[in-house]
Design a protein around this motif. Sequence first.
Motif, PDB file in Angstrom:
ATOM      1  N   VAL A   1       0.829  -1.070   0.099  1.00 17.60           N
ATOM      2  CA  VAL A   1      -0.045  -0.043   0.014  1.00 17.60           C
ATOM      3  C   VAL A   1       0.906   1.414  -0.003  1.00 17.60           C
ATOM      4  CG1 VAL A   1      -1.797   1.373   1.410  1.00 17.60           C
ATOM      5  CG2 VAL A   1      -1.830  -1.260   1.037  1.00 17.60           C
ATOM      6  N   ALA A   2       2.254   1.124   0.701  1.00 17.72           N
ATOM      7  CA  ALA A   2       2.793   2.248   0.832  1.00 17.72           C
ATOM      8  C   ALA A   2       3.379   2.844  -0.463  1.00 17.72           C
ATOM      9  CB  ALA A   2       3.867   2.124   1.887  1.00 17.72           C
ATOM     10  N   GLN A   3       3.730   1.809  -1.145  1.00 13.59           N
ATOM     11  CA  GLN A   3       4.239   1.765  -2.698  1.00 13.59           C
ATOM     12  C   GLN A   3       3.235   2.519  -3.512  1.00 13.59           C
ATOM     13  OE1 GLN A   3       5.801  -1.744  -3.807  1.00 13.59           O
ATOM     14  NE2 GLN A   3       7.719  -1.686  -2.810  1.00 13.59           N
ATOM     15  N   ARG A   4       1.970   1.842  -3.305  1.00 11.24           N
ATOM     16  CA  ARG A   4       0.926   2.618  -4.195  1.00 11.24           C
ATOM     17  C   ARG A   4       0.462   4.100  -3.911  1.00 11.24           C
ATOM     18  NH1 ARG A   4      -4.889   1.360  -2.442  1.00 11.24           N
ATOM     19  NH2 ARG A   4      -4.370   2.753  -0.955  1.00 11.24           N
ATOM     20  N   ASP A   5       0.702   4.271  -2.599  1.00  7.17           N
ATOM     21  CA  ASP A   5       0.431   5.830  -2.147  1.00  7.17           C
ATOM     22  C   ASP A   5       1.397   6.513  -2.606  1.00  7.17           C
ATOM     23  OD1 ASP A   5      -1.968   4.758  -1.141  1.00  7.17           O
ATOM     24  OD2 ASP A   5      -1.173   4.675   1.053  1.00  7.17           O
ATOM     25  N   LEU A   6       2.595   6.405  -2.484  1.00  9.63           N
ATOM     26  CA  LEU A   6       3.763   7.279  -3.048  1.00  9.63           C
ATOM     27  C   LEU A   6       3.830   7.436  -4.477  1.00  9.63           C
ATOM     28  CD1 LEU A   6       6.883   5.958  -0.861  1.00  9.63           C
ATOM     29  CD2 LEU A   6       5.636   8.161  -0.905  1.00  9.63           C
ATOM     30  N   LEU A   7       3.578   6.367  -5.227  1.00 15.51           N
ATOM     31  CA  LEU A   7       3.212   6.346  -6.702  1.00 15.51           C
ATOM     32  C   LEU A   7       1.942   7.638  -7.067  1.00 15.51           C
ATOM     33  CD1 LEU A   7       3.659   2.734  -7.792  1.00 15.51           C
ATOM     34  CD2 LEU A   7       5.109   4.783  -8.335  1.00 15.51           C
ATOM     35  N   ARG A   8       1.013   7.242  -6.457  1.00 13.25           N
ATOM     36  CA  ARG A   8      -0.277   8.210  -6.733  1.00 13.25           C
ATOM     37  C   ARG A   8       0.256   9.832  -6.230  1.00 13.25           C
ATOM     38  NH1 ARG A   8      -5.051   5.757  -4.061  1.00 13.25           N
ATOM     39  NH2 ARG A   8      -5.254   4.692  -6.033  1.00 13.25           N
ATOM     40  N   LYS A   9       0.996  10.069  -5.053  1.00 17.28           N
ATOM     41  CA  LYS A   9       1.222  11.076  -4.711  1.00 17.28           C
ATOM     42  C   LYS A   9       2.389  11.652  -5.755  1.00 17.28           C
ATOM     43  CE  LYS A   9       3.437  13.509  -0.750  1.00 17.28           C
ATOM     44  NZ  LYS A   9       4.037  13.352   0.481  1.00 17.28           N
ATOM     45  N   MET A  10       3.287  11.182  -6.342  1.00 19.04           N
ATOM     46  CA  MET A  10       4.295  11.864  -7.472  1.00 19.04           C
ATOM     47  C   MET A  10       3.646  11.871  -8.732  1.00 19.04           C
ATOM     48  SD  MET A  10       7.058   8.721  -8.035  1.00 19.04           S
ATOM     49  CE  MET A  10       7.402   8.570  -6.217  1.00 19.04           C
ATOM     50  N   GLY A  11       2.524  11.417  -8.904  1.00 25.15           N
ATOM     51  CA  GLY A  11       1.925  11.460 -10.077  1.00 25.15           C
ATOM     52  C   GLY A  11       2.084  10.610 -11.233  1.00 25.15           C
ATOM     53  N   CYS A  12       2.373   9.369 -10.681  1.00 28.04           N
ATOM     54  CA  CYS A  12       2.320   8.271 -11.555  1.00 28.04           C
ATOM     55  C   CYS A  12       1.137   7.786 -12.171  1.00 28.04           C
ATOM     56  CB  CYS A  12       3.064   7.184 -11.003  1.00 28.04           C
ATOM     57  SG  CYS A  12       3.405   5.768 -12.157  1.00 28.04           S
ATOM     58  N   ARG A  13       0.955   7.636 -13.294  1.00 28.24           N
ATOM     59  CA  ARG A  13      -0.693   7.083 -13.731  1.00 28.24           C
ATOM     60  C   ARG A  13      -1.068   5.956 -13.620  1.00 28.24           C
ATOM     61  NH1 ARG A  13      -3.409   9.358 -19.680  1.00 28.24           N
ATOM     62  NH2 ARG A  13      -5.268   8.712 -19.196  1.00 28.24           N
ATOM     63  N   TYR A  14       0.117   4.783 -13.914  1.00 27.19           N
ATOM     64  CA  TYR A  14      -0.503   3.609 -13.781  1.00 27.19           C
ATOM     65  C   TYR A  14       0.542   2.651 -13.013  1.00 27.19           C
ATOM     66  CZ  TYR A  14      -3.026   4.612 -18.226  1.00 27.19           C
ATOM     67  OH  TYR A  14      -3.738   5.378 -18.976  1.00 27.19           O
ATOM     68  N   ALA A  15      -0.079   1.745 -12.437  1.00 26.24           N
ATOM     69  CA  ALA A  15       0.677   0.828 -11.535  1.00 26.24           C
ATOM     70  C   ALA A  15       0.290  -0.975 -12.012  1.00 26.24           C
ATOM     71  CB  ALA A  15       0.384   0.786 -10.028  1.00 26.24           C
ATOM     72  N   GLN A  16       1.160  -1.763 -11.660  1.00 25.14           N
ATOM     73  CA  GLN A  16       1.186  -3.084 -11.913  1.00 25.14           C
ATOM     74  C   GLN A  16       1.938  -3.803 -10.964  1.00 25.14           C
ATOM     75  OE1 GLN A  16       2.429  -3.856 -15.887  1.00 25.14           O
ATOM     76  NE2 GLN A  16       2.121  -6.273 -15.633  1.00 25.14           N
ATOM     77  N   GLY A  17       1.366  -5.098 -10.380  1.00 23.43           N
ATOM     78  CA  GLY A  17       2.184  -5.854  -9.521  1.00 23.43           C
ATOM     79  C   GLY A  17       1.215  -6.702  -8.495  1.00 23.43           C
ATOM     80  N   PHE A  18       1.994  -7.583  -7.791  1.00 22.79           N
ATOM     81  CA  PHE A  18       1.469  -8.479  -6.960  1.00 22.79           C
ATOM     82  C   PHE A  18       0.381  -7.904  -5.986  1.00 22.79           C
ATOM     83  CE2 PHE A  18       4.085 -12.659  -7.535  1.00 22.79           C
ATOM     84  CZ  PHE A  18       3.933 -12.469  -8.795  1.00 22.79           C
ATOM     85  N   TYR A  19       0.567  -6.516  -5.750  1.00 24.48           N
ATOM     86  CA  TYR A  19      -0.550  -5.731  -4.818  1.00 24.48           C
ATOM     87  C   TYR A  19      -1.802  -5.798  -5.250  1.00 24.48           C
ATOM     88  CZ  TYR A  19      -3.042  -2.111  -2.285  1.00 24.48           C
ATOM     89  OH  TYR A  19      -3.887  -1.487  -1.802  1.00 24.48           O
ATOM     90  N   TYR A  20      -1.797  -5.996  -6.519  1.00 19.77           N
ATOM     91  CA  TYR A  20      -3.242  -5.870  -7.304  1.00 19.77           C
ATOM     92  C   TYR A  20      -3.413  -7.429  -7.577  1.00 19.77           C
ATOM     93  CZ  TYR A  20      -2.567  -0.929  -7.528  1.00 19.77           C
ATOM     94  OH  TYR A  20      -2.205   0.472  -7.275  1.00 19.77           O
TER      95      TYR A  20
END
Length: 789
Positions: free
Chosen positions: A749-768
Amino acid sequence: MQAESQSEAAVRPPLTPPVPNRPVMAYATLWYVAAMALVVVFYYAMPAWNLGLWLTIGASSCVASFVGTRLNAPPRRLPWHLLTAATFTLINGDTIYNILTDFFHQNEPFPSLADASYLFTYPLAAAGLMIMIRMRSPRRDLTALVDALLLAGGLALLIWVFTITPTVAQSVRWFDSAVSIAYPIGDVLLLAVILRLLIGGGVRGWSPALLVLGALGLMASDIAYALVRLYGNWHVGSPADLGWILFYVCWGAAALHPSMTVLTEPHAREGRLTAGRVIPLAVTALVAPTVLLVESIQHNVKDAAVIAVFSALLFLLVLARLALQSRQQRYQESVAASKAMVKELRDRAYHDALTGLGNRARFQERSEMAFKRARESDGVVCMLLIDLDNFKEVNDTLGHRAGDELLITAAKRLSATVRPGDLPVRFGGDEFAVLLADGSLPEGAEALAARLVRTFSEPFQIWDTQAEVRASIGVASSSDDPKVDEQDAADVLLRNADLALYAAKADGKGIWTRYRPQLYEAAMERVRLRTSLDTAIARDEFFLYYQPIVDLRGGGERVAGFEALVRWQHPEFGLLGPNQFIPLAEETGQIVPLGAWILGRAITDAARWNAGRPRGQTRRVTVNVSAHQFLDGTLVDSIDRELTAAGLPAELLILEITETAFLHHHGPEVQRNLNALSRIGVRIAVDDFGTGYSSIAYLRDLSIDILKADRSFVERIAEDSGHLRLLQGIITVAYALEIDVVAEGVETVAQRDLLRKMGCRYAQGFYYSPAVPVDRVAALAAELEGRSR
């Protein structure tokens, strides 16, 4: 009994010449010479016994010559038997002469029956010596013959002027003159043959020296006898007899001495014109003018015609000698050039032209010798196989001249690091090897490999540029596979080192790896996989899994699409992930048909899950494409056909290629394909961005729509501010170029939140979610989107 005797005869070894006892024969020679010396003393001390003692000297020489030939057993006995016959004819003539004078009281009978026996001595002796010369020099040696004739011609002129001419002048009858002349002519003949034997070279030892000394003694006494008859009174027992005595004793001793065998053995003569040969030839050339000068001073030039003839003959012989020397010099130069060429060809055959190291042929030769010695001493043969990592990047970025300079420098480092006795070679390209010296242990090979890894880790200075090129090394020894056949041992050692090198590269490069049997088992598995790849598509053994890519905008987690990931249900090895067979398909070229199948299946699946969905709720499909496919001129047309057949809009297809592939294959063909795909609406993504030689230039120049930030940047952004800032920089640059970013490897979750905060548009990984079969795509998308509400 008769059958038994025949059997014994059948197995009886053939008769061979007796092997002489060399020390015994040498002592026998000494005793013979000592005995003859005692007889000579009595000969001069007791004149009354002259007849018997003289016969004793001559007969003893014949017996010694016969016995020596029998016991020493030379390769050919005929020439020695002829020399024995020559000795016999001389003592026979002496015996006849003594009988005529002592019993028939003839006063200096000449010519007589004794002369008939005497004159046989010279042709018999010359024949024996000529056979020896022929046996020692099977090939004709004209230079030695001409040299001998030159020397003999000079001495013949002296004999003619001072012996033959006065003898003919005093003789009344022509027959007396002919017999008188026959002796000096025989001496000249014998002298010429002796000189030819000496000039032929290799006549070292007592026996050749004794033969020469005896022949000189015979000639000296013959000349002395002629001069005494011309200017005085001849009598038996005079000092002139010493020459004949020397002839008898020396020729008998020559046959007795064990060194007599060398005179009938082949000898390779050196044709060089040394000072030891030039000086006698020069002196000989001065004989004619010297004789003419002496007669001119005495105001008695009576032999001008003879001197002129001999001068002409000597002049012609000198011309012949010069011609032969010139031809011989050309031949020697040709031989030298041929040897130099052979040496150069051998060097080329066994050395690498660029680095000067040995090559594969040299390695093969030395390894076979090393295995032979190892078998004899129960030792071990060790080798290293070395490959330069990232060498292709140097060639591609700096040019082939820089690559050659790098290889030369690498060869120097290798040569400076190996131990004395080790053989460093270059197999070709950027591949080197080291065959360790005899007696090396596997532990020594490992230590050398570690030193070489450190040596090659230092940057290479190529002109004004530093190149980071490391070395991967495979280590193998014959003890790793002791049950191999002897004929295959060298090939197996090289194979094992190659497998170890492959493992070192697979483990991260820039390291060394020791061969272990599991590597061979893995290689055999790769062979079976390679064979299975040919039929896997037809057998429907491949299938696709899909991993979701989530849109982080707006605080929700809408599934924007899925990445297609291939799996192989192998009938022997079970379920295989892409890392287990995609690299193999890349190596063999089977990636092209496999990639085409993956594209077709992914487009079909995406068309199905998007069927009936509103335009704003469609989900894209991302497909990994090999660099080999991007270089295929039919790629764009085949994709367009697949899209049309499936009814999938082109903007819903994303083609993903690695950053390294872009670097290696960034050429006009790639540019054309990218532009063509962009025109039909297909989007392009760069995978693993930041792991290669990342360049803003190709992002600007090529039609890139999406960057996929490698998981190595994402996994530590919550703990490492450096990684966080680096990823933020990538996102900022990408959006400045209007390029979307997908963060791979999101697991918390921490990685997702930091990515969203810095403006990264898409994410992919085992979290999902991990990748799932196509029949679970719709349910997984609903689950993820429902979780975010």
